[in-house]
Design an enzyme around this catalytic site. Structure first.
Site, PDB file in Angstrom:
ATOM      1  N   HIS A  96     100.371 -13.018  -5.560  1.00 53.61           N
ATOM      2  CA  HIS A  96      99.159 -12.733  -4.774  1.00 53.61           C
ATOM      3  C   HIS A  96      98.282 -13.979  -4.651  1.00 53.61           C
ATOM      4  CE1 HIS A  96      95.680 -10.405  -3.305  1.00 53.61           C
ATOM      5  NE2 HIS A  96      94.970 -11.201  -4.081  1.00 53.61           N
ATOM      6  N   GLU A  97      98.085 -14.672  -5.762  1.00 56.54           N
ATOM      7  CA  GLU A  97      97.253 -15.884  -5.715  1.00 56.54           C
ATOM      8  C   GLU A  97      97.914 -16.970  -4.865  1.00 56.54           C
ATOM      9  OE1 GLU A  97      94.351 -15.507  -6.573  1.00 56.54           O
ATOM     10  OE2 GLU A  97      94.664 -13.662  -7.693  1.00 56.54           O
ATOM     11  N   HIS A 100      97.072 -16.515  -1.311  1.00 61.11           N
ATOM     12  CA  HIS A 100      95.811 -17.154  -0.902  1.00 61.11           C
ATOM     13  C   HIS A 100      96.027 -18.638  -0.597  1.00 61.11           C
ATOM     14  CE1 HIS A 100      93.287 -13.746  -1.443  1.00 61.11           C
ATOM     15  NE2 HIS A 100      93.464 -13.661  -2.740  1.00 61.11           N
TER      16      HIS A 100
END
Length: 227
Positions: A96-97, A100
């Site tokens: 998920h990071e 980003h």
């Protein structure tokens, strides 16, 4: 009366439910180890490298679920457990990071808007209530209006955050699937982790919008009393 009941239900219960849900889901799947045997740090590194982001660093950071991507320094920071362990939850969070980081590299519009809103949102969130409280106590509408406008900036930040987080999770699931980091059995488990995490952002946005709406009603009510 019913409106206030709904308001307090959203304000009090939804955030509590969201926090409980994410903690329960994360705890459960942080105890299930992924078949890939990759740590969160290794997952992040693989995703970043596969997307041409070798310049983005991966570092451990203290705290529980303190994982985040810092666009100013181009660093993916993973909480210690996720950085070193090989859990399904850690895999999902690390991906998920990285989502980003990929957004940042592609200049994803909502991420760009959110980044631009950060300075204004930080200032407005702290200052808004000063104007609102003084305006309410003194029954001085102009001051309260200033406070509401400042608060609205913070609410806008919360709302813009939603597509940023949803898109990062979508990218994360695509990456760990296409790169073979998780298998078919682990896929829905990883998705549950990210869905639970997204709920916290939904709760934050919902409570922010409800609070803004309540203050707007108070503001208009002040006008009625003056008439």
């Amino acid at each position: 009366m019913m409106m206030y009941i709904i308001y307090f239900a959203v304000l009090m219960l939804l955030p509590l439910y969201a926090q409980r849900k994410v903690k329960k889901t994360y705890t459960r799947y942080s105890q299930e180890y992924s078949t890939s045997g990759m740590t969160g740090a290794e997952v992040a590194r693989k995703i970043l490298d596969q997307n041409g982001l070798g310049n983005v660093k991966v570092e451990p950071v203290d705290g529980f679920l303190s994982d985040h991507y810092d666009p100013s320094t181009k660093v993916v920071r993973l909480s210690t457990h996720n950085f070193y362990e090989t859990s399904i939850a850690g895999t999902a969070v690390a991906a998920h990071e990285c989502g980003h980081a990929i957004q940042d590299a592609e200049a994803y519009s909502f991420l760009t808007w959110r980044s631009k809103l950060v300075p204004a949102a930080n200032i407005s969130s702290n200052a808004s209530w000063i104007f609102i409280m003084i305006g309410m106590i003194a029954t001085f509408k102009p001051l309260m209006l200033v406070g509401i406008i400042l608060l609205a900036i913070g609410v806008l930040f919360q709302v813009v955050t939603l597509p940023v987080e949803f898109d990062a999770s979508k990218r994360a699931m695509r990456q760990i699937d296409q790169l073979g980091i998780i298998n078919n059995e682990e896929y829905p488990k990883a998705k549950k982790v990210l869905t639970a995490a997204a709920l916290t952002y939904v709760a934050a946005a919902a409570t922010a919008v409800m609070e803004l709406a309540r203050l707007v009603l108070i503001y208009t009510g002040m006008g009625n009393r003056e008439d």
